[in-house]
Design an enzyme around this catalytic site. Structure first.
Site, PDB file in Angstrom:
ATOM      1  N   ASP A   1      90.440  37.048  27.173  1.00 19.19           N
ATOM      2  CA  ASP A   1      90.558  36.754  25.748  1.00 19.19           C
ATOM      3  C   ASP A   1      91.437  37.741  25.000  1.00 19.19           C
ATOM      4  O   ASP A   1      91.919  37.430  23.909  1.00 19.19           O
ATOM      5  CB  ASP A   1      89.167  36.739  25.104  1.00 19.19           C
ATOM      6  CG  ASP A   1      88.419  35.442  25.364  1.00 19.19           C
ATOM      7  OD1 ASP A   1      89.026  34.508  25.901  1.00 19.19           O
ATOM      8  OD2 ASP A   1      87.223  35.374  25.019  1.00 19.19           O
TER       9      ASP A   1
ATOM     10  N   ALA B   1      85.917  39.687  31.969  1.00 16.12           N
ATOM     11  CA  ALA B   1      87.314  39.962  32.316  1.00 16.12           C
ATOM     12  C   ALA B   1      87.464  41.351  32.910  1.00 16.12           C
ATOM     13  O   ALA B   1      88.159  41.545  33.922  1.00 16.12           O
ATOM     14  CB  ALA B   1      88.201  39.812  31.084  1.00 16.12           C
TER      15      ALA B   1
ATOM     16  N   ARG C   1      75.412  33.766  30.850  1.00 13.27           N
ATOM     17  CA  ARG C   1      76.428  34.811  30.821  1.00 13.27           C
ATOM     18  C   ARG C   1      75.891  36.125  31.396  1.00 13.27           C
ATOM     19  O   ARG C   1      76.594  36.825  32.135  1.00 13.27           O
ATOM     20  CB  ARG C   1      76.926  35.012  29.390  1.00 13.27           C
ATOM     21  CG  ARG C   1      78.022  36.045  29.243  1.00 13.27           C
ATOM     22  CD  ARG C   1      78.506  36.124  27.809  1.00 13.27           C
ATOM     23  NE  ARG C   1      79.213  34.912  27.420  1.00 13.27           N
ATOM     24  CZ  ARG C   1      80.518  34.751  27.527  1.00 13.27           C
ATOM     25  NH1 ARG C   1      81.271  35.716  28.025  1.00 13.27           N
ATOM     26  NH2 ARG C   1      81.095  33.635  27.147  1.00 13.27           N
TER      27      ARG C   1
ATOM     28  N   TYR D   1      73.245  22.123  28.734  1.00 11.90           N
ATOM     29  CA  TYR D   1      73.288  22.080  30.193  1.00 11.90           C
ATOM     30  C   TYR D   1      72.328  23.118  30.756  1.00 11.90           C
ATOM     31  O   TYR D   1      71.955  24.080  30.076  1.00 11.90           O
ATOM     32  CB  TYR D   1      74.710  22.322  30.707  1.00 11.90           C
ATOM     33  CG  TYR D   1      75.418  23.529  30.145  1.00 11.90           C
ATOM     34  CD1 TYR D   1      75.186  24.809  30.656  1.00 11.90           C
ATOM     35  CD2 TYR D   1      76.332  23.394  29.102  1.00 11.90           C
ATOM     36  CE1 TYR D   1      75.837  25.911  30.146  1.00 11.90           C
ATOM     37  CE2 TYR D   1      76.993  24.493  28.583  1.00 11.90           C
ATOM     38  CZ  TYR D   1      76.737  25.750  29.106  1.00 11.90           C
ATOM     39  OH  TYR D   1      77.380  26.842  28.590  1.00 11.90           O
TER      40      TYR D   1
ATOM     41  N   GLU E   1      83.937  51.231  28.521  1.00 12.76           N
ATOM     42  CA  GLU E   1      83.231  50.244  27.704  1.00 12.76           C
ATOM     43  C   GLU E   1      82.748  50.937  26.435  1.00 12.76           C
ATOM     44  O   GLU E   1      82.137  52.001  26.487  1.00 12.76           O
ATOM     45  CB  GLU E   1      82.057  49.658  28.485  1.00 12.76           C
ATOM     46  CG  GLU E   1      81.049  48.869  27.673  1.00 12.76           C
ATOM     47  CD  GLU E   1      81.660  47.706  26.909  1.00 12.76           C
ATOM     48  OE1 GLU E   1      81.322  47.553  25.724  1.00 12.76           O
ATOM     49  OE2 GLU E   1      82.485  46.965  27.492  1.00 12.76           O
ATOM     50  N   GLN E   2      83.019  50.322  25.283  1.00 13.48           N
ATOM     51  CA  GLN E   2      82.674  50.979  24.030  1.00 13.48           C
ATOM     52  C   GLN E   2      81.196  50.856  23.667  1.00 13.48           C
ATOM     53  O   GLN E   2      80.683  51.647  22.871  1.00 13.48           O
ATOM     54  CB  GLN E   2      83.527  50.444  22.886  1.00 13.48           C
ATOM     55  CG  GLN E   2      83.258  49.014  22.493  1.00 13.48           C
ATOM     56  CD  GLN E   2      84.110  48.588  21.298  1.00 13.48           C
ATOM     57  OE1 GLN E   2      84.901  49.372  20.771  1.00 13.48           O
ATOM     58  NE2 GLN E   2      83.951  47.351  20.878  1.00 13.48           N
TER      59      GLN E   2
END
Length: 408
Positions: free
Chosen positions: A299, A13, A108, A217, A34-35
């Site tokens: 999210d 995202a 991912r 998949y 970014e943490q």
């Protein structure tokens, strides 16, 4: 660099939002916080319907996607215990012809790398690691961000893209944290070369059973099989930590007897990870997306249950829609508050619909008794027409024209 947009969260995202803003506004300077200490996306596979691959194509990333993804030819729905096929949806060429974009499956980490490279290529996104958000203060002219190590930035707008445990949401919206769904996802990978014949290497196979389902998949160009099994159960001791070690014996106890074809796949997974699934009720209005100069994407705003395989897709759609609106705004600094309100009005209904449909699918996938029989009969009778989702795959919808006639 004096940032004009801040993005909190370096996942799909956040990268999508940073890329969409940088592409839409040549004058934009994006700060991405970014943490984590390293900029890497862990996890397993993602299904990308035509609505998601259409976004990636619009961003010029289709060639890169084709180098790393797989493009399955069908979705096959089968019974966990007996193995009988209940229904089938053609993907492959049919999806591309019907929706003008392919159906892809991707690891991912590969999607994350594709987006990260595209963000870096803009030259206008500054990444800061180890930046844990502690405080957010919105004023009439901007938003002040404070991080745990003493960092401070003032920006015109803040995009919270930091996932289901969003610190932006907690500090600005102040509502209750996401709730455990009662479902546990076991995830693993298998080299395709280690699978026996008949394991459908070019198919998304979903196995449905009482209070459980499994799906596998191809990913990484078809070299690996991604495997996910979702069962009902109790959360781990630390449910907010989304990734836990898991044991095959625990999964087998939860599953019970399964069809030999599924067992052949499960037995070859060497390392299982356990993700307790958390979520929220479907969005109730645009106020869950935006407050003033602060917006939530992905999210952070609308965590999706995995039963429609649309979590990543909705995050990409959120970012793409924002980029479309920014590209059509007049030159100069955007008037952020009304632009974000218009973006939220455009997105929240579709996101709420996908959330609700995903929840419904979970009940159908895990059905018992008469509902299970009805599900199976419907799949046998209707097949492809029941499994296809034209309203979803034909998206994302273009933003409507505003009062001044600007078209998104």
């Amino acid at each position: 660099m004096q940032p004009t947009v801040a993005v909190v969260g370096g996942g799909i995202a956040g990268l999508g939002a940073a890329l969409a803003v940088a592409r839409a506004r040549p004058d934009a300077e994006v700060l991405l916080l970014e943490q984590a200490p390293a900029f890497a996306e862990v996890g397993a596979g993602i299904q990308l319907g035509p609505n998601a691959t259409r976004v990636l194509r619009d961003w010029g990333l289709e060639t890169g996607l084709r180098e790393s993804a797989a493009f399955p030819q069908a979705l096959s729905v089968r019974e966990v215990a007996g193995g009988a096929e209940l229904g089938r949806l053609r993907l492959g060429e049919r999806a591309a012809q019907t929706y003008g974009a392919p159906y892809a499956t991707v690891h991912r980490a590969d999607l994350h790398e594709l987006l990260q490279d595209a963000v870096a290529a803009t030259g206008r996104v500054q990444l800061r690691l180890n930046q844990r958000l502690e405080r957010v203060e919105e004023g009439p002219d901007g938003v002040d961000l404070h991080t745990a190590d003493g960092g401070h930035w003032r920006v015109p707008v803040l995009l919270g893209c930091d996932g289901v445990w969003s610190r932006v949401r907690a500090r600005v919206w102040g509502d209750a944290p996401a709730r455990f769904t009662g479902h546990l996802a076991y995830r693993g990978m298998v080299p395709m070369a280690e699978l026996p014949p008949g394991c459908s290497p070019d198919t998304v196979t979903a196995w449905l059973g009482p209070r459980l389902h499994a799906v596998h998949y191809p990913v990484r160009g078809g070299a690996w099989m991604n495997v996910v099994v979702v069962v009902h159960g109790e959360p781990p001791a630390d449910p907010a930590h989304w990734d836990h070690c898991a044991h095959a014996a625990d999964l087998k106890r939860a599953l019970g007897p399964v069809a030999p074809a599924l067992e052949a796949v499960l037995d070859r997974v060497l390392h299982w990870r356990l993700w307790p699934l958390h979520g929220r009720a479907p969005m109730a209005g645009p106020q869950e997306h935006v407050r003033g100069r602060i917006a939530l994407l992905g999210d952070a705003a609308h965590p999706m249950r995995p039963y429609l395989a649309q979590g990543a897709a909705m995050a990409l759609e959120d970012a793409w829609t924002l980029g479309r609106l920014l590209a059509q705004a007049p030159a100069g600094p955007p008037d952020w508050a009304p632009l974000l309100r218009r973006w939220a009005d455009t997105r929240w209904v579709r996101n709420a619909w996908v959330q609700a449909r995903s929840r419904r699918n979970g009940s159908i996938f895990h059905a018992q008794g008469p509902l299970r029989w009805g599900r199976n009969l419907a799949l046998w009778a209707l097949g492809e027409s029941l499994l296809d989702v034209p309203t979803l795959y034909s998206g994302p919808p273009n933003p409507p024209a505003d009062a001044a006639g600007h078209i998104g």
